[in-house]
Scaffold this motif. Structure first.
Motif, short mmCIF file in Angstrom:
data_model
loop_
_atom_site.label_atom_id
_atom_site.label_comp_id
_atom_site.label_asym_id
_atom_site.label_seq_id
_atom_site.Cartn_x
_atom_site.Cartn_y
_atom_site.Cartn_z
N MET A 174 0.83 -1.20 0.00
CA MET A 174 0.00 0.00 0.00
C MET A 174 0.87 1.25 0.00
SD MET A 174 -3.26 -0.71 -0.17
CE MET A 174 -4.11 0.68 0.56
N ASN A 175 1.91 1.26 0.82
CA ASN A 175 2.82 2.42 0.85
C ASN A 175 3.46 2.64 -0.52
OD1 ASN A 175 2.39 2.88 3.61
ND2 ASN A 175 4.00 1.43 4.19
N TYR A 176 3.78 1.55 -1.20
CA TYR A 176 4.40 1.63 -2.52
C TYR A 176 3.38 2.11 -3.56
CZ TYR A 176 6.70 0.00 -6.81
OH TYR A 176 7.26 -0.08 -8.06
N LEU A 177 2.18 1.53 -3.54
CA LEU A 177 1.15 1.88 -4.52
C LEU A 177 0.72 3.35 -4.39
CD1 LEU A 177 -1.16 -1.27 -4.31
CD2 LEU A 177 0.23 -0.59 -6.26
N LEU A 178 0.64 3.82 -3.16
CA LEU A 178 0.18 5.19 -2.93
C LEU A 178 1.32 6.20 -3.02
CD1 LEU A 178 -2.37 4.58 -0.03
CD2 LEU A 178 -2.79 4.72 -2.49
N SER B 282 -3.21 -6.87 -3.62
CA SER B 282 -2.36 -6.53 -2.49
C SER B 282 -2.98 -6.98 -1.18
CB SER B 282 -2.13 -5.01 -2.46
OG SER B 282 -1.44 -4.62 -1.32
N ARG B 283 -4.28 -6.78 -1.04
CA ARG B 283 -4.98 -7.07 0.22
C ARG B 283 -5.23 -8.56 0.43
NH1 ARG B 283 -6.43 -5.26 5.29
NH2 ARG B 283 -8.53 -4.47 5.46
N VAL B 284 -5.53 -9.28 -0.66
CA VAL B 284 -5.91 -10.69 -0.55
C VAL B 284 -4.86 -11.63 -1.12
CG1 VAL B 284 -7.60 -12.44 -1.26
CG2 VAL B 284 -8.38 -10.19 -0.51
N MET B 285 -4.58 -11.51 -2.41
CA MET B 285 -3.77 -12.53 -3.08
C MET B 285 -2.29 -12.46 -2.72
SD MET B 285 -6.06 -14.25 -4.45
CE MET B 285 -4.88 -15.44 -5.10
N ALA B 286 -1.80 -11.28 -2.33
CA ALA B 286 -0.40 -11.15 -1.90
C ALA B 286 -0.35 -10.54 -0.51
CB ALA B 286 0.39 -10.32 -2.90
N SER B 287 -1.26 -10.97 0.35
CA SER B 287 -1.39 -10.39 1.68
C SER B 287 -0.10 -10.49 2.47
CB SER B 287 -2.53 -11.07 2.44
OG SER B 287 -2.64 -10.58 3.75
N LYS B 288 0.56 -11.64 2.39
CA LYS B 288 1.82 -11.87 3.08
C LYS B 288 2.79 -12.50 2.08
CE LYS B 288 0.32 -10.94 7.37
NZ LYS B 288 -0.96 -10.27 6.96
N SER B 289 4.08 -12.17 2.21
CA SER B 289 5.06 -12.79 1.32
C SER B 289 6.44 -12.77 1.95
CB SER B 289 5.10 -12.08 -0.04
OG SER B 289 5.89 -10.89 0.04
N VAL B 290 7.34 -13.57 1.36
CA VAL B 290 8.77 -13.55 1.69
C VAL B 290 9.52 -13.31 0.39
CG1 VAL B 290 10.73 -14.85 2.58
CG2 VAL B 290 8.49 -15.06 3.68
N GLN B 291 10.42 -12.33 0.40
CA GLN B 291 11.05 -11.86 -0.83
C GLN B 291 12.57 -12.00 -0.81
OE1 GLN B 291 9.33 -10.45 -3.49
NE2 GLN B 291 7.34 -10.69 -2.49
N LEU B 292 13.14 -12.30 -1.98
CA LEU B 292 14.57 -12.20 -2.21
C LEU B 292 14.87 -10.81 -2.76
CD1 LEU B 292 15.13 -15.69 -3.86
CD2 LEU B 292 16.31 -14.90 -1.80
N SER C 140 -0.20 -7.36 -7.82
CA SER C 140 -0.49 -6.51 -6.67
C SER C 140 0.21 -5.16 -6.76
CB SER C 140 -0.06 -7.21 -5.37
OG SER C 140 1.35 -7.17 -5.19
N LEU C 141 1.06 -4.97 -7.77
CA LEU C 141 1.86 -3.74 -7.89
C LEU C 141 1.53 -2.94 -9.14
CD1 LEU C 141 5.30 -5.33 -6.93
CD2 LEU C 141 3.68 -4.17 -5.41
N SER D 145 -1.97 4.86 -14.43
CA SER D 145 -2.02 6.29 -14.13
C SER D 145 -3.45 6.80 -13.96
CB SER D 145 -1.31 7.08 -15.23
OG SER D 145 -1.89 6.83 -16.50
N GLU D 146 -4.40 6.27 -14.75
CA GLU D 146 -5.79 6.72 -14.65
C GLU D 146 -6.38 6.35 -13.29
OE1 GLU D 146 -10.08 6.42 -17.04
OE2 GLU D 146 -8.39 5.15 -17.63
N SER D 147 -6.10 5.13 -12.84
CA SER D 147 -6.62 4.69 -11.54
C SER D 147 -5.99 5.50 -10.42
CB SER D 147 -6.31 3.21 -11.33
OG SER D 147 -6.95 2.41 -12.31
N ARG D 148 -4.69 5.76 -10.52
CA ARG D 148 -4.01 6.53 -9.48
C ARG D 148 -4.56 7.96 -9.42
NH1 ARG D 148 0.59 5.15 -7.21
NH2 ARG D 148 1.25 3.89 -9.00
#
Length: 364
Positions: free
Chosen positions: A109-113, A280-290, A341-342, A346-349
């Motif tokens: 969310m911080n990234y999207l916004l 972001s809210r459902v399908m990638a709610s939690k993750s572990v990243q490299l 999720s990322l 531009s129109e939506s933003r």
């Protein structure tokens, strides 16, 4: 020549010679070892929350499946709503397989916004695992409805909900209420636990929770006749279709609910914004990243470890207890859900920026 370029040329040569890319990648993954190494799992959250519990669970059950049986430690680095630790990881993490990052919805969310404090680029990270976690909406019984089909009868009824801030993860549900045409006034400053208590006291009339919170806090209110489940955000299956939430198979999805209430399938910039936030809210709610720059051989080694972990009976029992039985995604499916999720056009933003200013006097 860099190691990654050498690997890429070797794969291309072997594929042209009749060996599959999958087999080649698997071979590189098997060559990689973490023997004698220490793997650090960075949690940009405070101890004790759901993201902390998730990260520690994954660290525990992934460790025995990593090549070389390395030591795995977990380090909390909270601050600025997960931004501080994620910024530090993005800037400084070694791409040698010894550092991992745990993310939760707030990270995306911080990234999207486009929070001005965000310096990290989530699109350059590679998910080891992604764990979906559904979300369902329920109302107080005094609103007099028991299903999504009855929502049109309360479109003109003033309703209160609880939310942390206009730009927190609660934003997804605020957009839902807007699309449905509900007259919802959020009471800001409430974390999810506070909102549940406010709902139980009758101070708010509509709320939302994941399946774990539902079974713990909401189901007793349903059984007592206080709360009425209405709809879920839904779920996306392996083929990419939007389907019912497996935790709530008897409830309609949000897209279905929109069509029921408005008579039309959802569309437009508001719904486009919702779709990205849904992932972001459902399908990638939690993750572990490299981290960015991780080589294909390391990515493949972690993919194999993730696959083995998901077949471990002890892990299956533990993750079901924590998240309610949603599948753990890895490999290409995890990568697809993460990138979805990322994707914020531009129109939506622009629609979201204008809507937040007009509705809550909040500027992004």
């Amino acid at each position: 020549m860099t190691k990654s370029k050498t690997i890429g040329l070797a794969i291309a040569a072997m594929v042209s010679g009749g060996v599959s890319a999958t087999a080649v990648t698997a071979a590189y993954g098997q060559d990689f070892t973490l023997r004698g190494e220490r793997v650090e799992v960075v949690l940009p959250y405070s101890p004790g929350g759901s993201a902390d519990a998730y990260g520690r669970l994954i660290a525990k059950y992934l460790q025995p499946h990593l090549p070389g049986n390395p030591t795995v430690i977990v380090r909390n680095e909270p601050g600025a709503g997960a931004i501080a630790g994620t910024n530090n990881f993005d800037a400084n993490a070694d791409a040698d397989g010894t550092m991992l990052l745990v993310t939760s919805t707030s990270t995306q969310m911080n990234y999207l916004l486009q929070d001005s404090r965000v310096n990290y680029d989530l699109t350059q990270m590679t998910p080891v695992v992604v764990n979906p976690l559904g979300m369902m909406v329920y109302v107080r019984e005094e609103l007099g409805i028991e299903s999504a089909e009855e929502l049109p009868s309360i479109l003109d009824t003033p309703i209160r909900s609880g939310a942390h801030t206009p730009t927190s993860a609660d934003l997804v549900q605020l957009i839902e209420f807007h699309i449905l045409g509900l007259d919802v006034e959020p009471v800001f400053g409430l974390q999810r636990g506070d909102a549940k208590q406010a709902f139980e006291r009758g101070e708010i009339q509509i709320s939302y929770d994941n399946p774990l919170a539902y079974s713990t806090y909401v189901e007793p209110m349903v059984e007592a006749g206080i709360a009425k489940p209405i709809y879920t955000m839904g779920y996306v299956d392996a083929s990419g279709d939007h389907v019912v939430d497996p935790a709530f198979p008897d409830l309609p999805t949000f897209p279905e609910t929109v069509e029921t209430v408005t008579g039309e399938a959802p569309s437009g910039p508001a719904y486009d914004a919702w779709q990205t936030m849904f992932f972001s809210r459902v399908m990638a709610s939690k993750s572990v990243q490299l981290p960015k720059g991780t080589s294909p051989e390391i990515v493949e080694a972690y993919r194999q470890a993730a696959e083995a972990m998901t077949q471990d009976p002890a892990y299956i029992e533990a993750i079901e207890s924590l998240t309610g039985g949603y599948p753990t995604l890895y490999g290409q499916e995890a990568a697809d859900r993460w990138q979805q999720s990322l994707q914020f056009d531009s129109e939506s933003r622009e629609w979201l920026r204008n809507w937040l200013v007009e509705t809550y006097d909040v500027s992004l």
